[in-house]
Design a protein around this motif. Structure first.
Motif, PDB file in Angstrom:
ATOM      1  N   VAL A 210     -20.634 -22.742  -4.517  1.00  0.00           N
ATOM      2  CA  VAL A 210     -21.707 -22.407  -3.345  1.00  0.00           C
ATOM      3  C   VAL A 210     -23.280 -22.512  -4.045  1.00  0.00           C
ATOM      4  N   ASP A 211     -23.797 -21.605  -4.879  1.00  0.00           N
ATOM      5  CA  ASP A 211     -24.964 -21.860  -5.727  1.00  0.00           C
ATOM      6  C   ASP A 211     -24.668 -23.118  -6.437  1.00  0.00           C
ATOM      7  N   LEU A 212     -26.078 -24.108  -6.493  1.00  0.00           N
ATOM      8  CA  LEU A 212     -25.899 -25.372  -7.015  1.00  0.00           C
ATOM      9  C   LEU A 212     -25.899 -25.646  -8.463  1.00  0.00           C
ATOM     10  N   GLY A 213     -26.563 -24.645  -9.210  1.00  0.00           N
ATOM     11  CA  GLY A 213     -26.649 -24.689 -10.589  1.00  0.00           C
ATOM     12  C   GLY A 213     -27.071 -25.912 -11.210  1.00  0.00           C
ATOM     13  N   ILE A 214     -28.045 -26.706 -10.749  1.00  0.00           N
ATOM     14  CA  ILE A 214     -28.392 -27.896 -11.425  1.00  0.00           C
ATOM     15  C   ILE A 214     -29.408 -27.812 -12.436  1.00  0.00           C
ATOM     16  N   TRP A 215     -30.126 -26.503 -12.537  1.00  0.00           N
ATOM     17  CA  TRP A 215     -31.002 -26.250 -13.605  1.00  0.00           C
ATOM     18  C   TRP A 215     -30.396 -25.797 -14.804  1.00  0.00           C
TER      19      TRP A 215
ATOM     20  N   ASP B 156     -14.999  -2.875 -10.274  1.00  0.00           N
ATOM     21  CA  ASP B 156     -13.906  -3.551  -9.624  1.00  0.00           C
ATOM     22  C   ASP B 156     -13.977  -3.936  -8.061  1.00  0.00           C
ATOM     23  N   PHE B 157     -14.766  -2.969  -7.487  1.00  0.00           N
ATOM     24  CA  PHE B 157     -14.799  -3.088  -5.909  1.00  0.00           C
ATOM     25  C   PHE B 157     -16.060  -4.270  -5.650  1.00  0.00           C
ATOM     26  N   LEU B 158     -16.941  -4.274  -6.288  1.00  0.00           N
ATOM     27  CA  LEU B 158     -17.865  -5.292  -6.150  1.00  0.00           C
ATOM     28  C   LEU B 158     -17.607  -6.702  -6.566  1.00  0.00           C
TER      29      LEU B 158
ATOM     30  N   THR C 286     -30.936  -3.686 -13.163  1.00  0.00           N
ATOM     31  CA  THR C 286     -30.076  -3.065 -14.570  1.00  0.00           C
ATOM     32  C   THR C 286     -28.944  -2.726 -14.117  1.00  0.00           C
ATOM     33  N   HIS C 287     -28.429  -1.941 -13.167  1.00  0.00           N
ATOM     34  CA  HIS C 287     -27.352  -1.912 -12.679  1.00  0.00           C
ATOM     35  C   HIS C 287     -26.266  -3.009 -12.632  1.00  0.00           C
ATOM     36  N   LEU C 288     -26.707  -3.971 -11.911  1.00  0.00           N
ATOM     37  CA  LEU C 288     -26.002  -5.301 -11.793  1.00  0.00           C
ATOM     38  C   LEU C 288     -25.633  -5.880 -13.004  1.00  0.00           C
ATOM     39  N   ARG C 289     -26.696  -6.087 -13.980  1.00  0.00           N
ATOM     40  CA  ARG C 289     -26.320  -6.566 -15.498  1.00  0.00           C
ATOM     41  C   ARG C 289     -25.683  -5.681 -16.330  1.00  0.00           C
ATOM     42  N   SER C 290     -25.286  -4.525 -15.945  1.00  0.00           N
ATOM     43  CA  SER C 290     -24.511  -3.536 -16.726  1.00  0.00           C
ATOM     44  C   SER C 290     -22.950  -3.690 -16.403  1.00  0.00           C
ATOM     45  N   MET C 291     -22.773  -4.448 -15.246  1.00  0.00           N
ATOM     46  CA  MET C 291     -21.502  -4.827 -14.601  1.00  0.00           C
ATOM     47  C   MET C 291     -21.100  -6.162 -15.038  1.00  0.00           C
ATOM     48  N   ASP C 292     -22.084  -7.157 -15.140  1.00  0.00           N
ATOM     49  CA  ASP C 292     -21.756  -8.636 -15.572  1.00  0.00           C
ATOM     50  C   ASP C 292     -23.093  -9.123 -16.275  1.00  0.00           C
ATOM     51  N   ALA C 293     -23.267  -9.081 -17.389  1.00  0.00           N
ATOM     52  CA  ALA C 293     -24.609  -9.408 -18.237  1.00  0.00           C
ATOM     53  C   ALA C 293     -24.885 -10.857 -18.012  1.00  0.00           C
ATOM     54  N   SER C 294     -23.634 -11.590 -17.878  1.00  0.00           N
ATOM     55  CA  SER C 294     -23.737 -12.982 -17.983  1.00  0.00           C
ATOM     56  C   SER C 294     -24.137 -13.800 -16.359  1.00  0.00           C
ATOM     57  N   ASP C 295     -23.658 -13.112 -15.448  1.00  0.00           N
ATOM     58  CA  ASP C 295     -23.778 -13.497 -14.030  1.00  0.00           C
ATOM     59  C   ASP C 295     -23.821 -12.351 -13.148  1.00  0.00           C
ATOM     60  N   PRO C 296     -25.141 -11.736 -13.202  1.00  0.00           N
ATOM     61  CA  PRO C 296     -25.360 -10.336 -12.386  1.00  0.00           C
ATOM     62  C   PRO C 296     -25.525 -10.574 -10.887  1.00  0.00           C
ATOM     63  N   VAL C 297     -25.873 -11.659 -10.568  1.00  0.00           N
ATOM     64  CA  VAL C 297     -26.363 -12.185  -9.229  1.00  0.00           C
ATOM     65  C   VAL C 297     -25.247 -12.525  -8.209  1.00  0.00           C
ATOM     66  N   LYS C 298     -24.273 -12.890  -9.150  1.00  0.00           N
ATOM     67  CA  LYS C 298     -22.992 -12.969  -8.134  1.00  0.00           C
ATOM     68  C   LYS C 298     -22.823 -11.782  -7.228  1.00  0.00           C
ATOM     69  N   TYR C 299     -23.290 -10.544  -7.534  1.00  0.00           N
ATOM     70  CA  TYR C 299     -23.035  -9.525  -6.654  1.00  0.00           C
ATOM     71  C   TYR C 299     -23.985  -9.560  -5.611  1.00  0.00           C
ATOM     72  N   ASP C 300     -24.878 -10.536  -5.445  1.00  0.00           N
ATOM     73  CA  ASP C 300     -25.577 -10.468  -4.354  1.00  0.00           C
ATOM     74  C   ASP C 300     -24.600 -10.840  -3.034  1.00  0.00           C
ATOM     75  N   TYR C 301     -23.719 -11.548  -3.298  1.00  0.00           N
ATOM     76  CA  TYR C 301     -22.502 -12.177  -2.435  1.00  0.00           C
ATOM     77  C   TYR C 301     -21.849 -10.684  -1.906  1.00  0.00           C
ATOM     78  N   ALA C 302     -21.706  -9.941  -2.799  1.00  0.00           N
ATOM     79  CA  ALA C 302     -20.899  -8.517  -2.292  1.00  0.00           C
ATOM     80  C   ALA C 302     -21.794  -7.754  -1.603  1.00  0.00           C
TER      81      ALA C 302
ATOM     82  N   TYR D 292     -16.618 -13.328  -0.710  1.00  0.00           N
ATOM     83  CA  TYR D 292     -17.672 -13.827  -0.004  1.00  0.00           C
ATOM     84  C   TYR D 292     -18.248 -15.076  -0.787  1.00  0.00           C
ATOM     85  N   ASN D 293     -18.163 -15.098  -1.916  1.00  0.00           N
ATOM     86  CA  ASN D 293     -18.737 -16.440  -2.850  1.00  0.00           C
ATOM     87  C   ASN D 293     -17.666 -17.379  -2.830  1.00  0.00           C
ATOM     88  N   ASN D 294     -17.681 -18.132  -1.715  1.00  0.00           N
ATOM     89  CA  ASN D 294     -16.713 -19.083  -1.324  1.00  0.00           C
ATOM     90  C   ASN D 294     -17.212 -20.220  -0.633  1.00  0.00           C
ATOM     91  N   PRO D 295     -16.709 -21.513  -0.477  1.00  0.00           N
ATOM     92  CA  PRO D 295     -17.265 -22.511   0.357  1.00  0.00           C
ATOM     93  C   PRO D 295     -17.638 -22.397   1.609  1.00  0.00           C
TER      94      PRO D 295
END
Length: 256
Positions: free
Chosen positions: A182-187, A8-10, A228-244, A17-20
């Motif tokens: 923010v991330d472009l997601g073109i691939w 919840d915190f992350l 491993t920890h980040l994927r346990s919190m969000d398996a579909s989008d783990p690297v969103k936590y890079d912003y946190a 922080y994940n904003n334009p």
């Protein structure tokens, strides 16, 4: 802190922080300046390659790189003649110099001509739920061209236990489907679920403080632990936590 509370915190910090507004102070603004897929890829790859040190200096030097290429990076990579590379010799960003820059231009041309481009390299060499093997293959193919030994260090290799922070940053930019824009997601051939967090001193220190990493070094083993920890919190989008993690370290000054 319980895992549910930590998530919840992350989640809250990632959304903060994940904003334009993030774009204007970050090297991600460089690929955002382009619309052609190949321009976005090449500008992003070069920007991520030199994305270490003072962020303002990084952005300024990224813009210098684009200016050297006439702000048409794909056309420059594919159409340049040997004489066009001579002005690039004056470029310097920390340990990345003009020799490295010209080698990267030739290496990128080699990748697009012989292997179908950067996205193809990664999509065709993904193994399991990781892109580590694809990074190693990219480096092998990239340096099939003539090069100096010094330039090899500018593409990290997970097979040598590197966390490959800058390559994973580039992959986040290209792959992650970002509702905030923010991330472009073109691939589209690679799922965000297989992305790894760009592990640097800031994200690493925050992750350790939160108990997401126990290893002291910011290496591949630490990255795998964090993933491993980040994927346990969000398996579909783990690297969103890079912003946190980045935001807590850089903007809020969290340290060990």
């Amino acid at each position: 802190m319980k895992l549910s509370d930590l998530k919840d915190f992350l989640d809250e910090k990632a959304e903060l922080y994940n904003n334009p507004d993030f774009i204007s102070s970050d090297p991600i603004q460089i690929p955002h300046a382009f619309t052609l897929k190949e321009d976005i890829e090449i500008s992003g790859f070069l920007a991520a390659t030199i994305a270490w040190g003072n962020r303002k200096m990084v952005v300024n030097n990224c813009n210098r790189m684009m200016n050297f290429m006439g702000n048409s990076p794909y056309d420059f990579v594919m159409s340049h003649r040997p004489g066009d590379l001579e002005p690039l010799q004056s470029f310097v960003h920390r340990t990345f110099n003009g020799t490295d820059f010209t080698t990267f231009i030739r290496g990128l041309r080699h990748i697009y001509i012989n292997y179908g481009g950067l996205e193809e390299i990664f999509s065709q060499n993904q193994k399991g739920n990781m892109l580590h093997a694809a990074i190693t293959i990219l480096k092998q193919k990239f340096f099939e061209i003539e090069h100096q030994q010094r330039t090899l260090k500018h593409i990290a290799d997970p097979i040598r236990n590197s966390a490959a922070k800058r390559i994973h940053l580039f992959l986040r930019w290209m792959v992650r489907q970002d509702r905030a824009g923010v991330d472009l997601g073109i691939w589209k051939q690679i799922k965000p679920a297989v992305l790894s967090c760009p592990l640097d001193v800031h994200s690493g220190n925050v992750a350790r403080k939160l108990g997401l990493i126990t290893r002291k070094q910011d290496d591949l083993k630490a990255l795998n632990e964090l993933d491993t920890h980040l994927r346990s919190m969000d398996a579909s989008d783990p690297v969103k936590y890079d912003y946190a993690l980045f935001g807590l370290g850089v903007f809020e000054g969290w340290k060990l």
